[in-house]
Design a protein around this motif. Structure first.
Motif, mmCIF file in Angstrom:
data_model
loop_
_atom_site.group_PDB
_atom_site.id
_atom_site.type_symbol
_atom_site.label_atom_id
_atom_site.label_comp_id
_atom_site.label_asym_id
_atom_site.label_seq_id
_atom_site.Cartn_x
_atom_site.Cartn_y
_atom_site.Cartn_z
ATOM 1 N N LEU A 149 0.829 -1.202 0.000
ATOM 2 C CA LEU A 149 0.000 0.000 0.000
ATOM 3 C C LEU A 149 0.863 1.252 0.000
ATOM 4 O O LEU A 149 1.905 1.296 0.665
ATOM 5 N N THR A 150 0.425 2.259 -0.730
ATOM 6 C CA THR A 150 1.122 3.543 -0.743
ATOM 7 C C THR A 150 0.104 4.672 -0.644
ATOM 8 O O THR A 150 -1.044 4.538 -1.044
ATOM 9 N N GLY A 151 0.569 5.786 -0.102
ATOM 10 C CA GLY A 151 -0.250 6.989 -0.046
ATOM 11 C C GLY A 151 -1.433 6.877 0.888
ATOM 12 O O GLY A 151 -1.770 5.800 1.385
ATOM 13 N N GLY A 152 -2.042 8.014 1.162
ATOM 14 C CA GLY A 152 -3.210 8.030 2.024
ATOM 15 C C GLY A 152 -2.865 7.717 3.475
ATOM 16 O O GLY A 152 -1.704 7.675 3.874
ATOM 17 N N ALA A 153 -3.881 7.487 4.271
ATOM 18 C CA ALA A 153 -3.698 7.124 5.679
ATOM 19 C C ALA A 153 -3.508 5.617 5.782
ATOM 20 O O ALA A 153 -4.327 4.855 5.239
ATOM 21 N N PRO A 154 -2.448 5.152 6.440
ATOM 22 C CA PRO A 154 -2.161 3.701 6.468
ATOM 23 C C PRO A 154 -3.340 2.851 6.941
ATOM 24 O O PRO A 154 -3.643 1.817 6.337
#
Length: 209
Positions: free
Chosen positions: A77-82
């Motif tokens: 996953l990348t970007g945004g809120a984990p």
């Protein structure tokens, strides 16, 4: 279907005790936390490897693959809120209820994860607070409610923020808290009498995995 994912980020294990490599420390914490999740009954395990940069996410995901049983989803996953990104990815894997657990909780009792899922019988979101601020874990009915979007397990005010945002008191439930291993001083919180956390225990006692 219930799913529980261990969330590994670039910040996991970055403050090890003196003499221990941060990468190795990250690996053992993540492996022991994954073992907690993998042994849950009626719950499918997963690992989420999150980073802002794709190359960093690739490295975390590759390392996580080496720690897991065959067939365990490793979510890159990348970007945004984990946390939000992880819940969305678990939805895409068919989860109807999902828990996300910080990877630096190697001795987390499975009972507390069970309590999170049981709390979802009446609440939309359930949390296990972390000693010192933030959350050890969060569980939600899927799709997760919009008011929980953007909350970070590492944010010191995560529980207070959720309490403010939830539309009604019964929508949010908190189970007993636990500790995370975020600083060298946190090592003293690990209980030698508790079962589990074998890989972390070995590294701390012998300097080897």
């Amino acid at each position: 279907m219930r799913m529980a994912a261990v969330l590994i980020t670039p910040g996991t294990g970055t403050a090890p005790p003196p003499g221990i490599d941060p990468g190795t420390f990250q690996s053992v914490l993540s492996e022991d936390t994954y073992d907690v999740v993998a042994d849950l009954e009626q719950c499918a395990p997963a690992v989420a490897a999150w980073a802002e940069r794709p190359d960093a996410a690739d490295r975390l995901a590759a390392a996580a693959t080496d720690l897991t049983w065959p067939g365990t989803p490793v979510l890159r996953l990348t970007g945004g809120a984990p946390l939000s990104r992880t819940l969305a990815a678990l939805r895409d894997h068919g989860a109807e209820e999902a828990a996300v657990i910080a990877a630096d909780a190697p001795d987390l009792p499975r009972l507390l994860i069970g309590k999170l899922f049981r709390a979802l019988g009446g609440a939309a979101v359930a949390v296990c607070p972390a000693d010192g601020g933030g959350l050890v874990a969060l569980a939600a009915r899927i799709p997760a409610p919009a008011w929980a979007d953007g909350v970070d397990l590492d944010a010191p005010d995560a529980l207070a923020r959720l309490s403010t945002l939830c539309p009604e008191r019964r929508a949010l439930s908190a189970v007993p808290g636990w500790h995370r291993i975020r600083t060298p001083a946190d090592i003293s919180r690990l209980d030698p009498g508790l079962e589990g956390w074998e890989v972390t225990r070995s590294l701390l006692s012998t300097g080897r995995r």
